[in-house]
Design an enzyme around this catalytic site. Structure first.
Site, PDB file in Angstrom:
ATOM      1  N   ASP A  95       0.854  -1.188   0.027  1.00 41.56           N
ATOM      2  CA  ASP A  95       0.049   0.029  -0.059  1.00 41.56           C
ATOM      3  C   ASP A  95       0.901   0.963  -0.212  1.00 41.56           C
ATOM      4  O   ASP A  95       0.803   2.340  -0.957  1.00 41.56           O
ATOM      5  CB  ASP A  95      -0.900   0.020   1.338  1.00 41.56           C
ATOM      6  N   HIS A  96       2.021   1.219   0.006  1.00 41.53           N
ATOM      7  CA  HIS A  96       3.226   2.548   0.623  1.00 41.53           C
ATOM      8  C   HIS A  96       3.945   2.752  -1.317  1.00 41.53           C
ATOM      9  O   HIS A  96       4.645   4.024  -1.003  1.00 41.53           O
ATOM     10  CB  HIS A  96       4.039   2.448   1.425  1.00 41.53           C
ATOM     11  N   ASP A 160       3.927  -0.952  11.347  1.00 42.60           N
ATOM     12  CA  ASP A 160       3.156  -0.122  10.724  1.00 42.60           C
ATOM     13  C   ASP A 160       3.267   0.606  12.614  1.00 42.60           C
ATOM     14  O   ASP A 160       2.347  -0.183  13.108  1.00 42.60           O
ATOM     15  CB  ASP A 160       2.414   0.131  10.380  1.00 42.60           C
ATOM     16  N   ARG A 449      -0.704  12.121  10.164  1.00 42.07           N
ATOM     17  CA  ARG A 449       0.605  13.316  10.393  1.00 42.07           C
ATOM     18  C   ARG A 449       0.551  14.169   9.038  1.00 42.07           C
ATOM     19  O   ARG A 449       0.050  14.442   8.398  1.00 42.07           O
ATOM     20  CB  ARG A 449       1.675  12.283  10.114  1.00 42.07           C
ATOM     21  N   SER A 644       7.240   6.610  13.026  1.00 45.16           N
ATOM     22  CA  SER A 644       6.682   5.672  11.985  1.00 45.16           C
ATOM     23  C   SER A 644       7.051   4.320  12.711  1.00 45.16           C
ATOM     24  O   SER A 644       8.091   4.916  14.092  1.00 45.16           O
ATOM     25  CB  SER A 644       7.198   6.004  11.133  1.00 45.16           C
ATOM     26  N   ARG A 646       9.511   2.503  11.370  1.00 47.28           N
ATOM     27  CA  ARG A 646      10.404   1.951  10.045  1.00 47.28           C
ATOM     28  C   ARG A 646      11.564   1.831  11.081  1.00 47.28           C
ATOM     29  O   ARG A 646      12.121   2.534  11.808  1.00 47.28           O
ATOM     30  CB  ARG A 646      10.525   2.713   9.165  1.00 47.28           C
TER      31      ARG A 646
END
Ligand code: MIC
Ligand code: SF4
Length: 755
Positions: A95-96, A160, A449, A644, A646
């Site tokens: 999706d990103h 996520d 965000r 995030s 990440r």
């Protein structure tokens, strides 16, 4: 088909016994969060009480979720773990990596062309290891999870930060780095410090222009971006029950923006309705049998002050719409006060773009309410002043909304753009015309965000967060200070008209529908599936294990950067154009800390290279230190690593040779990510010592070789003039986490044990 129904059945079967055991050890009424946590202990039934905010606890989550931008690194690590198959149900969602430019179909095709290497990699790894794969265009991870996998009382981790969205269906769902996901997929325990508990009592009922989004915008204003750190937020009260499950999802989703570990709601009729509408009556039947365990005890909700660490009360009947921003999601302003504040702060009021979508607000209900505003404007002859962009949350939402006419309603505005069912502009996957001119401007969106540069890369774009219905209204008015409750608009006949209050449907009256949901089931036996990663690839790179610690004190370390103020994961490892390197550690390391503001010149991506005395870009300067074999230290302010999940934000410094990150305070996920990757994540024992750090400092750790849980470390700072100062640093490493540091990374330990 209901996914993983046997697993869900087993979880519910265990519930009565696990809750009985928890009651014995805790010996007082239980909150919902405690019930779910104690029902998911790795050890089984509870034998001891865990201290909130203090004890490290091993949990056994029921499932794992990953999205393409983080799954690449998570799965590259999983491939090193030496396992044949994932130990718990897991899914990956593409999706990103889809950029919003022209519109859904073209944009999707473009993404397939550009990123097929990555999609093929993810698809084959998933196929091999028993992981479900949701193809590009299937939808945003958290909407797809809510529609298909979330279940009341379940526990999930996801790579996520907005995994927390599943609290809308009464889960404890927590965002983590990929290395944590690897633990659970490899069949190991997952560790978390027992969270503190914040209770939010919701009384009254939303009405008029107020939406679930405004609940969390208000909570963010109260708690700020770090007020939820280390805590689970539990919502309860009549107001909670009056909201839809997807509305609850919105509230839980943005719990990530207050730093909360997660947020959740007790099982209620809204969840029953949503589960049934999404084809999961079977889950309702199972959940109903243990319903008493899937919500907090009545005594807790009657006397919340006694059982939560902090309690907030919000009367929904008095809640009005908010706009939060710019540059931070906790700067909350009620619409009625916005004009004055905007003028005082010189925020641009004209709006060119308004965006609806992202995992937090892209449900059927959201689209229906936004469409009602558009419909009303059209019927009153009002034309929109701004462009309205829409990213539906999933193919199921899109297909159903299309069938029910909402998409046609949006299309009545010539300026509407329907983008792919994907993250799109929310993660900087937005080819916004003119953004490169870096003009000062404002946008409004229903995302979560709004950090600088996030959506369009322009540092001067002021992004404001609001409900989808407010975004639609502002798109029509073309001005941020439009208050639909009091202001009028001029229609094409020159008449003054007022927009009607939003209306919408919680769920489609004709049921959800979809032709191709985009799901790919994994092979039963994946042993023959091969996963190829070319050594020439610019997008994917197999991982080399990080080197183990040599057991010595780190000495002679140079300061790489002292970051000033907000330093989110977007500042440490930017997304947008850099998403393309998420599977290639060396390439993505070229974005390390390029968004962080250097405290000595207040510029980004410009630090002093102590070897040459010259200024240089952060990654280049760090590569120079690495080449010279010199360790470095990064210094930061409060809530460092906010945002995030990440883990690139931890792996990049690790890869490039940074040894320690010393800050005033950390955001939870980032701190864990640093530990997992074998870095030192430390905090100033005395916050003011941040001010002692100078641009040309050298650091010596004097007692790192005696690192132990709960024991402070000593850092000697050697200034360029030869003067020295000694400061104390705190850490939160427990014995196992120290083992990760010693081994070079947590993964090194897993891999060693697998042999
Ligand atoms: C985000 O919203 O910032 C992201 C992109 O979804 C991240 C994950 C990532 O960086 O890939 C998140 O929230 O964890
Ligand atoms: Fe995607 Fe945005 Fe949600 Fe992150 S916050 S998962 S980028 S939609």
């Amino acid at each position: 088909m209901v996914f993983d129904i046997d697993m869900i059945k087993a979880v519910y079967e265990r519930y009565p016994e696990r809750i009985a055991a928890a009651r014995k050890v805790v010996n007082k009424p239980l909150t919902l969060a405690e019930k779910i946590l104690y029902a998911h202990l790795w050890e089984g039934a509870a034998t001891t009480e865990y201290e909130r905010g203090n004890s490290y606890v091993d949990f056994a989550p029921d499932r794992v979720a990953m999205q393409d931008a983080t799954a690449q690194m998570a799965l590259l690590q999983f491939m090193q773990a030496g396992k044949e198959k994932v130990a718990v149900p897991s899914t990956t969602h593409a999706d990103h990596l889809i950029q919003a430019k022209v519109g859904a179909n073209k944009d999707l095709q473009e993404a397939l062309n550009k990123s097929s290497e990555v999609f093929n990699f993810l698809s084959s790894v998933c196929n091999k290891y028993g992981i479900g794969f949701w193809k590009p265009g299937a939808g945003i991870i958290h909407q797809v999870i809510l529609e298909n996998y979330a279940f009341p009382g379940g526990m999930m981790i996801g790579t996520d930060s907005h995994t927390v969205n599943a609290g809308g269906l009464g889960m404890v769902a927590i965002g983590v780095g990929g290395a944590d996901a690897v633990d659970v997929m490899a069949g190991m325990a997952w560790e978390l410090k027992m969270p503190k508990l914040i209770g939010v009592k919701l009384t009254g009922k939303l009405s008029g222009w107020a939406a679930p989004k405004d609940v969390i915008l208000k909570v963010a204003g109260i708690l700020t971006v770090k007020g939820g750190t280390g805590a689970i937020v539990e919502y309860f009260g009549e107001g909670a029950e009056s909201m839809s499950a997807t509305g609850k999802g919105t509230i839980c989703n943005m719990g990530a923006e207050i730093g909360a570990t997660t947020s959740t709601f007790g099982y209620d009729d809204s969840m029953r309705r949503y589960l049934a509408a999404t084809g999961r009556q079977e889950v309702v039947d199972l959940a109903d049998k243990v319903a008493e365990h899937l919500t907090g005890d009545a005594e807790v909700y009657a006397n919340p002050d006694k059982y939560f660490d902090q309690v907030i009360e919000i009367n929904l009947s008095e809640l009005s719409p908010h706009l939060n921003g710019p540059f931070t999601p906790d700067l909350a302003t009620p619409v009625a006060e916005f004009r004055e504040k905007a003028i005082a702060n010189d925020w641009p009021l004209d709006i060119e773009w308004a965006l609806i979508g992202s995992c937090t607000n892209s449900s059927y209900e959201d689209l229906s309410r936004a469409a009602s505003i558009v419909d009303d404007a059209v019927s009153k002859g009002v034309k929109p002043k701004a462009i309205l962009g829409i990213n539906p949350g999933s193919e199921q939402v899109r297909f159903t909304a299309e069938r029910d006419g909402f998409m046609d309603t949006f299309r009545e505005f010539d300026s509407a753009r329907i983008f792919t069912n994907a993250c799109g502009p929310c993660i900087g996957q937005w080819d916004r015309e003119g953004a490169e001119k870096e003009e000062k401007n404002s946008i409004i969106h229903s995302f979560n965000r709004n950090f600088a540069k996030r959506a369009d890369g322009n540092p001067n774009t002021h992004a404001f967060v609001a409900s989808p219905e407010m975004v639609a209204a502002v798109a029509i008015a073309g001005r941020l200070d439009f208050n639909p409750m009091t202001d009028t608009l001029l229609n094409e006949n020159g008449e003054e008209v007022r927009l009607s209050e939003p209306t919408g449907s919680e769920l489609p009256s004709k049921g959800f529908a979809v032709e191709d949901n985009g799901y790919q089931a994994p092979a039963e036996d994946g042993s023959t599936v091969s996963v190829e990663v070319s050594t020439e690839s610019q997008r994917l790179q197999l991982l080399e294990p990080f080197a183990a610690w040599d057991g010595k004190n780190i000495t002679g370390a140079k300061l790489l950067i002292k970051a000033h103020g907000k330093c989110t994961t977007d500042h440490i490892s930017m997304a947008g154009p850099w998403l393309r390197y998420r599977g290639h550690l060396d390439n993505i390391s070229n974005n390390m800390l390029i968004g962080a503001v250097n405290a000595f010149n207040m510029e980004t991506n410009s630090v002093r290279n102590q070897l040459t005395g010259e200024m240089g870009e952060v990654p280049a300067v760090q590569r120079a230190y690495k080449a010279a074999g010199i360790p470095t230290v990064v210094v930061g302010d409060h809530n460092y690593g906010e945002g995030s999940s990440r883990e690139h934000a931890a792996m990049e410094p690790r890869h490039l040779g940074v040894r320690a990150v010393i800050v005033k305070s950390f955001a939870r996920i980032h701190e864990t990510n640093l530990k997992k990757q074998g870095m030192l994540g430390l905090t100033f024992a005395n916050e003011a010592d941040y001010d002692k750090i100078r641009e040309d400092d050298t650091f010596n750790f004097t007692d790192l070789d005696q690192i132990a849980p709960g024991k402070q470390l000593t850092l000697e700072i050697v200034h360029a003039d030869g003067s020295k100062e000694e400061i104390k640093l705190n850490h939160t490493y427990n014995a196992q986490q120290i083992d990760w540091f010693v081994a070079g990374s947590a993964l090194n330990l897993i891999a060693a044990n697998a042999i």
